[in-house]
Design a protein around this motif. Structure first.
Motif, PDB file in Angstrom:
ATOM      1  N   MET A  14       0.853  -1.200   0.000  1.00 22.78           N
ATOM      2  CA  MET A  14       0.000   0.000   0.000  1.00 22.78           C
ATOM      3  C   MET A  14       0.879   1.237   0.000  1.00 22.78           C
ATOM      4  SD  MET A  14      -3.192  -0.814   2.505  1.00 22.78           S
ATOM      5  CE  MET A  14      -3.857   0.796   2.133  1.00 22.78           C
ATOM      6  N   LEU A  15       0.518   2.202  -0.817  1.00 21.30           N
ATOM      7  CA  LEU A  15       1.245   3.458  -0.912  1.00 21.30           C
ATOM      8  C   LEU A  15       0.293   4.604  -0.606  1.00 21.30           C
ATOM      9  CD1 LEU A  15       3.131   2.810  -4.293  1.00 21.30           C
ATOM     10  CD2 LEU A  15       3.935   2.323  -1.986  1.00 21.30           C
ATOM     11  N   VAL A  16       0.736   5.518   0.237  1.00 23.31           N
ATOM     12  CA  VAL A  16      -0.095   6.662   0.601  1.00 23.31           C
ATOM     13  C   VAL A  16       0.709   7.939   0.417  1.00 23.31           C
ATOM     14  CG1 VAL A  16      -1.433   7.777   2.401  1.00 23.31           C
ATOM     15  CG2 VAL A  16      -1.392   5.275   2.256  1.00 23.31           C
TER      16      VAL A  16
ATOM     17  N   LEU B 120       6.490  16.357  -1.431  1.00 22.80           N
ATOM     18  CA  LEU B 120       5.551  15.245  -1.412  1.00 22.80           C
ATOM     19  C   LEU B 120       6.186  14.054  -0.712  1.00 22.80           C
ATOM     20  CD1 LEU B 120       4.108  15.372  -5.046  1.00 22.80           C
ATOM     21  CD2 LEU B 120       3.421  16.668  -3.017  1.00 22.80           C
ATOM     22  N   THR B 121       5.349  13.305  -0.015  1.00 21.32           N
ATOM     23  CA  THR B 121       5.785  12.114   0.700  1.00 21.32           C
ATOM     24  C   THR B 121       4.927  10.931   0.288  1.00 21.32           C
ATOM     25  OG1 THR B 121       6.512  13.417   2.606  1.00 21.32           O
ATOM     26  CG2 THR B 121       6.089  11.086   2.986  1.00 21.32           C
ATOM     27  N   CYS B 122       5.547   9.782   0.176  1.00 24.36           N
ATOM     28  CA  CYS B 122       4.838   8.545  -0.147  1.00 24.36           C
ATOM     29  C   CYS B 122       5.288   7.484   0.854  1.00 24.36           C
ATOM     30  CB  CYS B 122       5.154   8.106  -1.570  1.00 24.36           C
ATOM     31  SG  CYS B 122       4.510   6.484  -2.013  1.00 24.36           S
TER      32      CYS B 122
ATOM     33  N   ALA C 145       4.600   5.357  -7.184  1.00 25.98           N
ATOM     34  CA  ALA C 145       4.476   3.974  -7.596  1.00 25.98           C
ATOM     35  C   ALA C 145       5.782   3.255  -7.314  1.00 25.98           C
ATOM     36  CB  ALA C 145       4.119   3.887  -9.078  1.00 25.98           C
ATOM     37  N   THR C 146       5.674   1.942  -7.194  1.00 23.98           N
ATOM     38  CA  THR C 146       6.860   1.128  -7.023  1.00 23.98           C
ATOM     39  C   THR C 146       6.632  -0.209  -7.703  1.00 23.98           C
ATOM     40  OG1 THR C 146       8.463   0.265  -5.414  1.00 23.98           O
ATOM     41  CG2 THR C 146       6.138   0.070  -4.829  1.00 23.98           C
TER      42      THR C 146
ATOM     43  N   TRP D 285       0.426   1.353  -6.979  1.00 29.70           N
ATOM     44  CA  TRP D 285       0.163   2.790  -7.058  1.00 29.70           C
ATOM     45  C   TRP D 285      -0.458   3.299  -5.771  1.00 29.70           C
ATOM     46  CZ3 TRP D 285       1.516   5.867 -11.121  1.00 29.70           C
ATOM     47  CH2 TRP D 285       1.821   5.240 -12.336  1.00 29.70           C
ATOM     48  N   GLY D 286      -0.176   4.573  -5.486  1.00 32.29           N
ATOM     49  CA  GLY D 286      -0.892   5.266  -4.432  1.00 32.29           C
ATOM     50  C   GLY D 286      -2.152   5.910  -4.993  1.00 32.29           C
ATOM     51  N   GLN D 287      -2.882   6.610  -4.127  1.00 36.02           N
ATOM     52  CA  GLN D 287      -4.155   7.209  -4.537  1.00 36.02           C
ATOM     53  C   GLN D 287      -3.984   8.616  -5.101  1.00 36.02           C
ATOM     54  OE1 GLN D 287      -3.012   7.385  -1.506  1.00 36.02           O
ATOM     55  NE2 GLN D 287      -3.374   9.533  -0.958  1.00 36.02           N
ATOM     56  N   GLY D 288      -2.813   9.199  -4.907  1.00 33.99           N
ATOM     57  CA  GLY D 288      -2.531  10.511  -5.473  1.00 33.99           C
ATOM     58  C   GLY D 288      -2.696  11.643  -4.483  1.00 33.99           C
TER      59      GLY D 288
END
Length: 118
Positions: free
Chosen positions: A3-5, A20-22, A96-97, A108-111
């Motif tokens: 999960m990516l946020v 920006l942070t992920c 993304a990773t 992918w994260g949600q953006g």
């Protein structure tokens, strides 16, 4: 499951900066590469910056010299420092990773929304 946020998106004036942070959770292979992408409604999602497992980085020409991608491997956290922002940087930004063969975009994260006003 990975999960990516993303976070850190905001509305800023042209010339300003954002970071920006992920944050990632789940099992992530150390060989994965990571990327920041952005998308404007009606346009194709484009790559902004990528960081590989050896620490090397690549940037889209439009952001070179203004944006910096970095990663805290211990915390599985990805960053994008954005300086000298321009109106054309306005977009939804995604992290993304994944495996390099898949363009570093298996997950992918949600953006997070970045809006730059001129």
């Amino acid at each position: 499951q990975v999960m990516l946020v993303e976070s850190g998106g905001d509305s800023v004036q042209a010339g300003g900066s954002l970071r920006l942070t992920c944050e990632a959770s789940g099992y992530i292979y150390s060989s994965y590469c990571w990327g920041w992408f952005r998308q404007v409604p009606g346009k194709v999602r484009e790559g902004v910056a990528t960081i590989y497992d050896d620490g090397s980085t690549t940037y889209a020409y439009s952001v070179r010299g203004r944006f910096t991608i970095s990663k805290d491997n211990a915390k599985n956290t990805l960053f994008l420092q954005m300086n000298s922002l321009m109106a054309e940087d306005s977009a939804m930004y995604y992290c993304a990773t994944g495996v390099q063969a898949a363009g570093c975009r298996s997950y992918w994260g949600q953006g997070t929304q970045v809006t730059v006003s001129s």
